[in-house]
Enzyme design. Structure first.
Site, PDB file in Angstrom:
ATOM      1  N   THR A 116      40.139  16.456  57.042  1.00  0.00           N
ATOM      2  CA  THR A 116      38.903  17.232  56.883  1.00  0.00           C
ATOM      3  C   THR A 116      38.378  17.779  58.203  1.00  0.00           C
ATOM      4  OG1 THR A 116      37.661  15.155  56.946  1.00  0.00           O
ATOM      5  CG2 THR A 116      38.225  16.021  54.791  1.00  0.00           C
ATOM      6  N   ARG A 117      38.638  17.085  59.311  1.00  0.00           N
ATOM      7  CA  ARG A 117      38.126  17.554  60.601  1.00  0.00           C
ATOM      8  C   ARG A 117      38.898  18.740  61.154  1.00  0.00           C
ATOM      9  NH1 ARG A 117      37.702  12.621  64.556  1.00  0.00           N
ATOM     10  NH2 ARG A 117      39.322  11.700  63.237  1.00  0.00           N
ATOM     11  N   MET A 118      39.981  19.137  60.469  1.00  0.00           N
ATOM     12  CA  MET A 118      40.712  20.333  60.885  1.00  0.00           C
ATOM     13  C   MET A 118      40.003  21.599  60.410  1.00  0.00           C
ATOM     14  SD  MET A 118      43.268  19.155  62.599  1.00  0.00           S
ATOM     15  CE  MET A 118      44.298  20.605  62.781  1.00  0.00           C
TER      16      MET A 118
END
Length: 271
Positions: free
Chosen positions: A19-21
């Site tokens: 998700t942090r991408m």
């Protein structure tokens, strides 16, 4: 051609969303120098000549399978019936319930196995075969139930910390969200790279509980479980801290690309 590791099974964790991408793309499919990062992990796994490679897929499982199907086939050492090809096997994690839950999905494929299970994270494209070979060697030499690749880093933010006893042996691994302030000050981190005895691994996985801040089944908890049983836990250091870096953000992806380019220029055939 390198000799095969006839008792080695490599397990690659590739089910996460990342998700942090800030992208809908499965994390392991983000590209480094034009290739999905999981290709680098599979290249490294294949260089060790294991008997089996199992990839645990989940988010966008079909896309990950397709990308791995595009990998060029590598000839394996000649067997009694001639050269063979090493096919990638798959296990599926339908729900994202943690790394321990992910490995548990490979349980049917590991049932009845012996030897060494090498667990790799699909988002660690910088890890080198020589580093993994050293970890495997330590694991076998010590007759360990589990072995952990560790690293000392200047900034361990977001990473699991290695906790050692008074004799300097690994006692357990604590994830940052569950760590005390004192534990968070530690600089030795877990690289998410392990060797396990497969029988003991499966037993430990059955004892996992999601009693932590993330309500997940942590693979790291198997280390503490095995230690409490009196099992031997071994460890080996990463060659350089950078190679153990997991890719969780676009900034880390860019840094990994630069580091790989620099390493390739310095030692184009490094293993």
């Amino acid at each position: 051609m390198k000799e095969a590791n006839g008792d080695l099974i490599t397990l690659v964790l590739a089910a996460g969303k990342g998700t942090r991408m800030h992208s809908d793309l499965a994390k392991v499919l983000h590209r480094i120098n034009g290739r999905p990062m999981i290709h680098y992990v599979l290249d490294t796994a294949r260089a060790l000549r294991p008997r089996r490679i199992i990839v645990i897929v989940g988010h966008q499982a079909g896309a990950v399978r397709w990308e791995l199907a595009e990998l060029p086939e590598l000839p394996e050492p000649t067997g009694p019936t001639g050269p063979t090809r090493l096919a990638v096997e798959f296990a599926v994690q339908e729900e994202q319930l943690g790394t321990g839950h992910a490995v548990r999905q490979a349980g049917p494929l590991l049932a009845g196995e012996s030897g060494v299970v090498l667990v790799l994270a699909g988002d660690t494209p910088l890890i080198r075969p020589s580093t993994l070979a050293s970890l495997i060697e330590v694991h076998r030499r010590d007759g360990a139930a589990a072995s952990v690749l560790t690293a000392h880093v200047a900034d361990p933010t977001g990473l699991g910390r290695i906790l050692r006893d008074d004799a300097g042996r690994i006692d357990r691994i604590v994830e940052e969200k569950d760590a005390t302030e004192e534990q968070r000050a530690l600089k030795e981190i877990n690289t998410s790279t392990y060797c396990f005895d497969p029988v003991l691994l499966l037993r430990a996985l059955d004892r996992l509980t999601p009693e932590n801040r993330q309500a997940e089944y942590y693979l790291t908890d198997t280390i503490g479980i095995l230690r409490r049983e009196g099992r031997r836990i071994a460890d080996a250091p990463a060659g350089v801290p950078e190679e153990s870096m997991g890719i969780n953000t676009p900034e880390q992806l860019s840094a990994a690309e630069s580091w790989l380019q620099e390493r390739d220029r310095a030692r184009p055939h490094d293993s």
